[in-house]
Design a protein around this motif. Structure first.
Motif, PDB file in Angstrom:
ATOM      1  N   PRO A 153      29.152  99.066  15.223  1.00  0.00           N
ATOM      2  CA  PRO A 153      29.503  99.428  16.593  1.00  0.00           C
ATOM      3  C   PRO A 153      28.742  98.565  17.596  1.00  0.00           C
ATOM      4  CG  PRO A 153      27.979 101.040  15.688  1.00  0.00           C
ATOM      5  CD  PRO A 153      28.335 100.101  14.559  1.00  0.00           C
ATOM      6  N   THR A 154      29.347  98.338  18.732  1.00  0.00           N
ATOM      7  CA  THR A 154      28.698  97.548  19.774  1.00  0.00           C
ATOM      8  C   THR A 154      28.615  98.358  21.056  1.00  0.00           C
ATOM      9  OG1 THR A 154      30.710  96.547  20.667  1.00  0.00           O
ATOM     10  CG2 THR A 154      29.662  95.424  18.800  1.00  0.00           C
ATOM     11  N   SER A 155      27.710  97.949  21.927  1.00  0.00           N
ATOM     12  CA  SER A 155      27.597  98.550  23.253  1.00  0.00           C
ATOM     13  C   SER A 155      27.493  97.433  24.282  1.00  0.00           C
ATOM     14  CB  SER A 155      26.386  99.474  23.337  1.00  0.00           C
ATOM     15  OG  SER A 155      25.201  98.796  22.975  1.00  0.00           O
ATOM     16  N   TRP A 156      27.966  97.726  25.493  1.00  0.00           N
ATOM     17  CA  TRP A 156      27.937  96.714  26.541  1.00  0.00           C
ATOM     18  C   TRP A 156      26.502  96.263  26.780  1.00  0.00           C
ATOM     19  CZ3 TRP A 156      25.617  96.139  31.290  1.00  0.00           C
ATOM     20  CH2 TRP A 156      26.106  95.099  32.106  1.00  0.00           C
ATOM     21  N   PHE A 157      26.335  94.940  26.967  1.00  0.00           N
ATOM     22  CA  PHE A 157      24.994  94.369  27.070  1.00  0.00           C
ATOM     23  C   PHE A 157      24.747  93.639  28.384  1.00  0.00           C
ATOM     24  CE2 PHE A 157      22.013  90.807  26.066  1.00  0.00           C
ATOM     25  CZ  PHE A 157      20.898  91.568  25.787  1.00  0.00           C
ATOM     26  N   TYR A 158      25.700  92.784  28.802  1.00  0.00           N
ATOM     27  CA  TYR A 158      25.446  91.947  29.979  1.00  0.00           C
ATOM     28  C   TYR A 158      26.757  91.391  30.510  1.00  0.00           C
ATOM     29  CZ  TYR A 158      22.813  88.707  32.972  1.00  0.00           C
ATOM     30  OH  TYR A 158      22.282  88.048  34.047  1.00  0.00           O
ATOM     31  N   ASN A 159      26.798  91.179  31.830  1.00  0.00           N
ATOM     32  CA  ASN A 159      27.927  90.502  32.460  1.00  0.00           C
ATOM     33  C   ASN A 159      27.432  89.199  33.061  1.00  0.00           C
ATOM     34  OD1 ASN A 159      29.587  89.897  35.132  1.00  0.00           O
ATOM     35  ND2 ASN A 159      30.941  91.034  33.747  1.00  0.00           N
ATOM     36  N   PHE A 160      28.085  88.100  32.677  1.00  0.00           N
ATOM     37  CA  PHE A 160      27.715  86.774  33.177  1.00  0.00           C
ATOM     38  C   PHE A 160      28.986  86.046  33.565  1.00  0.00           C
ATOM     39  CE2 PHE A 160      26.952  82.209  32.172  1.00  0.00           C
ATOM     40  CZ  PHE A 160      26.007  81.956  33.158  1.00  0.00           C
ATOM     41  N   ARG A 161      29.033  85.599  34.821  1.00  0.00           N
ATOM     42  CA  ARG A 161      30.209  84.904  35.343  1.00  0.00           C
ATOM     43  C   ARG A 161      31.479  85.718  35.086  1.00  0.00           C
ATOM     44  NH1 ARG A 161      28.585  78.739  33.336  1.00  0.00           N
ATOM     45  NH2 ARG A 161      26.880  78.450  34.832  1.00  0.00           N
ATOM     46  N   ASN A 162      31.350  87.038  35.321  1.00  0.00           N
ATOM     47  CA  ASN A 162      32.467  87.974  35.163  1.00  0.00           C
ATOM     48  C   ASN A 162      32.971  88.078  33.730  1.00  0.00           C
ATOM     49  OD1 ASN A 162      32.605  88.715  37.949  1.00  0.00           O
ATOM     50  ND2 ASN A 162      33.610  86.748  38.367  1.00  0.00           N
ATOM     51  N   LYS A 163      32.106  87.753  32.771  1.00  0.00           N
ATOM     52  CA  LYS A 163      32.441  87.911  31.361  1.00  0.00           C
ATOM     53  C   LYS A 163      31.474  88.919  30.743  1.00  0.00           C
ATOM     54  CE  LYS A 163      31.934  83.541  30.467  1.00  0.00           C
ATOM     55  NZ  LYS A 163      31.920  82.233  29.765  1.00  0.00           N
ATOM     56  N   ASP A 164      32.000  89.793  29.918  1.00  0.00           N
ATOM     57  CA  ASP A 164      31.202  90.862  29.333  1.00  0.00           C
ATOM     58  C   ASP A 164      30.744  90.512  27.925  1.00  0.00           C
ATOM     59  OD1 ASP A 164      31.287  92.727  31.475  1.00  0.00           O
ATOM     60  OD2 ASP A 164      33.366  93.195  30.959  1.00  0.00           O
ATOM     61  N   TYR A 165      29.449  90.718  27.698  1.00  0.00           N
ATOM     62  CA  TYR A 165      28.846  90.524  26.390  1.00  0.00           C
ATOM     63  C   TYR A 165      28.428  91.873  25.829  1.00  0.00           C
ATOM     64  CZ  TYR A 165      28.646  85.572  27.554  1.00  0.00           C
ATOM     65  OH  TYR A 165      28.987  84.288  27.889  1.00  0.00           O
ATOM     66  N   TYR A 166      28.545  92.010  24.513  1.00  0.00           N
ATOM     67  CA  TYR A 166      28.215  93.253  23.828  1.00  0.00           C
ATOM     68  C   TYR A 166      27.161  92.974  22.768  1.00  0.00           C
ATOM     69  CZ  TYR A 166      32.177  95.432  26.127  1.00  0.00           C
ATOM     70  OH  TYR A 166      33.032  95.935  27.082  1.00  0.00           O
ATOM     71  N   LYS A 167      26.386  93.992  22.470  1.00  0.00           N
ATOM     72  CA  LYS A 167      25.361  93.864  21.433  1.00  0.00           C
ATOM     73  C   LYS A 167      25.704  94.769  20.259  1.00  0.00           C
ATOM     74  CE  LYS A 167      20.385  93.898  20.531  1.00  0.00           C
ATOM     75  NZ  LYS A 167      19.030  94.064  21.092  1.00  0.00           N
ATOM     76  N   CYS A 168      25.614  94.187  19.059  1.00  0.00           N
ATOM     77  CA  CYS A 168      25.897  94.956  17.858  1.00  0.00           C
ATOM     78  C   CYS A 168      24.719  95.867  17.537  1.00  0.00           C
ATOM     79  CB  CYS A 168      26.175  94.023  16.687  1.00  0.00           C
ATOM     80  SG  CYS A 168      26.508  94.903  15.148  1.00  0.00           S
ATOM     81  N   GLU A 169      25.011  97.130  17.273  1.00  0.00           N
ATOM     82  CA  GLU A 169      23.963  98.105  16.957  1.00  0.00           C
ATOM     83  C   GLU A 169      23.526  98.010  15.495  1.00  0.00           C
ATOM     84  OE1 GLU A 169      25.347 101.937  18.233  1.00  0.00           O
ATOM     85  OE2 GLU A 169      25.983 101.168  20.189  1.00  0.00           O
ATOM     86  N   LYS A 170      24.218  97.179  14.722  1.00  0.00           N
ATOM     87  CA  LYS A 170      23.915  97.049  13.295  1.00  0.00           C
ATOM     88  C   LYS A 170      23.175  95.753  12.982  1.00  0.00           C
ATOM     89  CE  LYS A 170      26.310  97.412   8.820  1.00  0.00           C
ATOM     90  NZ  LYS A 170      27.653  97.614   8.206  1.00  0.00           N
ATOM     91  N   CYS A 171      23.730  94.614  13.421  1.00  0.00           N
ATOM     92  CA  CYS A 171      23.092  93.322  13.097  1.00  0.00           C
ATOM     93  C   CYS A 171      22.381  92.710  14.299  1.00  0.00           C
ATOM     94  CB  CYS A 171      24.102  92.347  12.517  1.00  0.00           C
ATOM     95  SG  CYS A 171      25.270  91.632  13.707  1.00  0.00           S
ATOM     96  N   ALA A 172      22.441  93.387  15.460  1.00  0.00           N
ATOM     97  CA  ALA A 172      21.682  93.025  16.669  1.00  0.00           C
ATOM     98  C   ALA A 172      22.143  91.726  17.329  1.00  0.00           C
ATOM     99  CB  ALA A 172      20.182  92.962  16.374  1.00  0.00           C
TER     100      ALA A 172
END
Length: 208
Positions: free
Chosen positions: A9-28
């Protein structure tokens, strides 16, 4: 959204230049949401902007860790593959100058599917894996191309929690869509049946 490597599973992590990055809760690892991927035409155009002259001494120094690792583990009778060779296959050039034999593959610039029907003693993959839109599929392919005892030599910048993602220049390249944590490489080793993992800065070795 689930992780494109480990399906965690992933969770929202950061928005950069109107693009969304997510972080994996399993492999980080950190991954860009697929809806923000460039088109393949845009991606190729971006690569063509790179100044990757094989005779550039700075470029040769940059890839020297992976070149030296190949020479430390194999002689020039071994069969190699430069996967994601790009517009300037400098690793192949430097190793070929010393009698090494490498095939070239790149989906944009050396698109020769026949080389993917062979197996290799080693694979070099320099500044490539951060571009993988489906890293699980690509690492399964890479492992399938290795002879028993073969090694994949990878270079990339690894994400860790002490990095300020906001200031991290590596994310600024629009073609970089997946940033691996050390835990991601451990997951690859354990789940794709590699016998050895060695991480030395930006150089990663995975042995079948």
């Amino acid at each position: 959204m689930v992780c494109s490597l480990c399906s965690g599973p992933t969770s929202w992590f950061y928005n950069f230049r109107n693009k969304d990055y997510y972080k994996c809760e399993k492999c980080a690892s950190i991954l860009l949401h697929p809806k923000f991927f460039l088109s393949l035409e845009q991606e190729k155009a971006r690569y063509e902007e790179h100044n990757n002259c094989v005779d550039d001494l700075g470029y040769q120094r940059f890839v020297s860790p992976i070149v030296n690792a190949v020479k430390e583990n194999f002689d020039n009778k071994a069969k190699g593959l430069d996967f994601g060779a790009g517009t300037g296959p400098v690793i192949t050039k430097l190793l070929s100058d010393e009698g090494f034999n490498l095939a070239l593959y790149d989906s944009f610039f050396w698109n020769n599917p026949k080389v993917l029907n062979s197996q290799y003693d080693y694979i070099v993959c320099c500044e490539v894996i951060e571009h993988f839109r489906n890293p699980l599929k690509e690492f399964k392919l890479l492992r399938s191309l290795l002879n028993p005892g073969g090694i994949i030599f990878v270079m990339t910048e690894i994400y860790s929690e002490d990095i300020d993602f906001r200031k991290w220049r590596y994310k600024n390249d629009a073609t970089h869509v997946f940033f691996y944590h050390n835990d991601a490489f451990k997951w690859i080793k354990d789940n794709l049946d590699f016998s050895r993992l060695d991480i030395n800065g930006r150089l990663i070795e995975l042995e079948r």
